[in-house]
Design a protein around this motif. Structure first.
Motif, mmCIF file in Angstrom:
data_model
loop_
_atom_site.group_PDB
_atom_site.id
_atom_site.type_symbol
_atom_site.label_atom_id
_atom_site.label_comp_id
_atom_site.label_asym_id
_atom_site.label_seq_id
_atom_site.Cartn_x
_atom_site.Cartn_y
_atom_site.Cartn_z
ATOM 1 N N GLU A 38 1.133 -0.868 -0.448
ATOM 2 C CA GLU A 38 0.091 -0.144 0.408
ATOM 3 C C GLU A 38 0.785 1.312 0.059
ATOM 4 O O GLU A 38 0.195 2.144 -0.710
ATOM 5 N N ALA A 39 1.607 0.889 0.658
ATOM 6 C CA ALA A 39 3.064 2.179 0.749
ATOM 7 C C ALA A 39 3.390 2.751 -0.603
ATOM 8 O O ALA A 39 3.631 3.693 -1.116
ATOM 9 N N LYS A 40 3.878 1.679 -1.116
ATOM 10 C CA LYS A 40 4.750 1.629 -2.576
ATOM 11 C C LYS A 40 3.158 2.076 -4.051
ATOM 12 O O LYS A 40 4.069 2.876 -4.258
ATOM 13 N N LEU A 41 2.383 2.033 -3.416
ATOM 14 C CA LEU A 41 1.660 2.340 -4.335
ATOM 15 C C LEU A 41 0.596 3.797 -3.434
ATOM 16 O O LEU A 41 0.558 4.312 -4.850
ATOM 17 N N ASN A 42 1.184 3.855 -2.803
ATOM 18 C CA ASN A 42 0.484 5.317 -2.727
ATOM 19 C C ASN A 42 2.007 6.438 -2.725
ATOM 20 O O ASN A 42 2.245 7.314 -3.007
ATOM 21 N N LYS A 43 3.466 5.519 -3.673
ATOM 22 C CA LYS A 43 4.258 6.012 -4.319
ATOM 23 C C LYS A 43 5.335 6.908 -2.993
ATOM 24 O O LYS A 43 5.533 8.206 -3.133
ATOM 25 N N ILE A 44 5.400 6.401 -1.807
ATOM 26 C CA ILE A 44 5.826 6.988 -0.737
ATOM 27 C C ILE A 44 6.957 6.981 -1.048
ATOM 28 O O ILE A 44 7.830 5.045 -1.381
ATOM 29 N N ASP A 45 8.123 7.304 -0.653
ATOM 30 C CA ASP A 45 9.633 6.994 -1.010
ATOM 31 C C ASP A 45 9.719 5.643 0.285
ATOM 32 O O ASP A 45 10.070 5.897 1.277
ATOM 33 N N PRO A 46 10.895 4.992 -0.453
ATOM 34 C CA PRO A 46 11.791 3.600 0.047
ATOM 35 C C PRO A 46 12.006 3.936 1.060
ATOM 36 O O PRO A 46 11.904 3.377 1.976
ATOM 37 N N LYS A 47 13.264 5.467 0.849
ATOM 38 C CA LYS A 47 13.590 5.669 2.314
ATOM 39 C C LYS A 47 12.670 6.151 3.729
ATOM 40 O O LYS A 47 12.971 5.593 4.889
ATOM 41 N N TYR A 48 11.667 5.559 3.277
ATOM 42 C CA TYR A 48 10.649 6.183 4.731
ATOM 43 C C TYR A 48 9.682 5.023 4.431
ATOM 44 O O TYR A 48 8.933 4.943 5.464
ATOM 45 N N LEU A 49 10.183 3.952 4.111
ATOM 46 C CA LEU A 49 9.589 2.396 4.104
ATOM 47 C C LEU A 49 10.153 1.496 5.154
ATOM 48 O O LEU A 49 10.108 0.651 5.391
ATOM 49 N N ASN A 50 11.083 2.302 5.912
ATOM 50 C CA ASN A 50 12.558 1.072 6.927
ATOM 51 C C ASN A 50 11.596 0.554 7.568
ATOM 52 O O ASN A 50 11.847 -0.832 8.433
ATOM 53 N N ASN A 51 10.322 0.767 8.652
ATOM 54 C CA ASN A 51 9.660 0.373 9.141
ATOM 55 C C ASN A 51 8.929 -0.672 8.945
ATOM 56 O O ASN A 51 8.722 -2.272 8.622
ATOM 57 N N GLU A 52 8.218 -0.810 7.562
ATOM 58 C CA GLU A 52 7.101 -1.782 7.227
ATOM 59 C C GLU A 52 7.717 -2.496 6.595
ATOM 60 O O GLU A 52 7.667 -4.024 6.552
ATOM 61 N N ARG A 53 9.283 -2.297 5.985
ATOM 62 C CA ARG A 53 10.560 -3.004 5.372
ATOM 63 C C ARG A 53 11.222 -4.387 6.777
ATOM 64 O O ARG A 53 11.185 -5.475 6.088
#
Length: 108
Positions: A38-53
């Motif tokens: 969902e975060a990727k689909l919302n085009k959130i920069d991957p550098k802000y996805l550390n917790n999800e990853r």
């Protein structure tokens, strides 16, 4: 096989291991996968996805470790079937591994 890098688990699997465990991870890590996707689909920069990853990798690691320990026979049998290249004939073995992993609460 696994290590911790930047406070996140890293899981290095061979192709046959990854293929065999993927259908189990799809069931056991659904919530974590959906949050990351969902975060990727919302085009959130991957550098802000550390917790999800980190959450998704941790769930995947827990699932694989559990399946390897608790469902070794099912996992090994499925890997052997997949290595023969007859994926359609491995359906029942995939289901058996999924049932075992869910019964043993892998990924939880």
């Amino acid at each position: 096989m696994s290590e911790i890098v930047n406070d996140a688990p890293i899981l290095a699997l061979k192709s046959d291991e990854l293929t065999a465990i993927s259908s189990v991870v799809a069931l056991t890590c659904l919530e974590q996968s959906n949050k990351y996707t969902e975060a990727k689909l919302n085009k959130i920069d991957p550098k802000y996805l550390n917790n999800e990853r980190k959450d998704l990798l941790s769930c995947t690691l827990n699932t694989y470790s559990c399946a390897k320990d608790e469902c070794a026979e099912e996992l090994d049998t499925l890997k052997a079937c997949l290595n023969r290249g007859r994926w359609a004939k491995c359906k029942d073995l995939t289901t058996a591994l999924q049932k075992c992993a869910l019964k043993k609460k892998c990924g939880a």
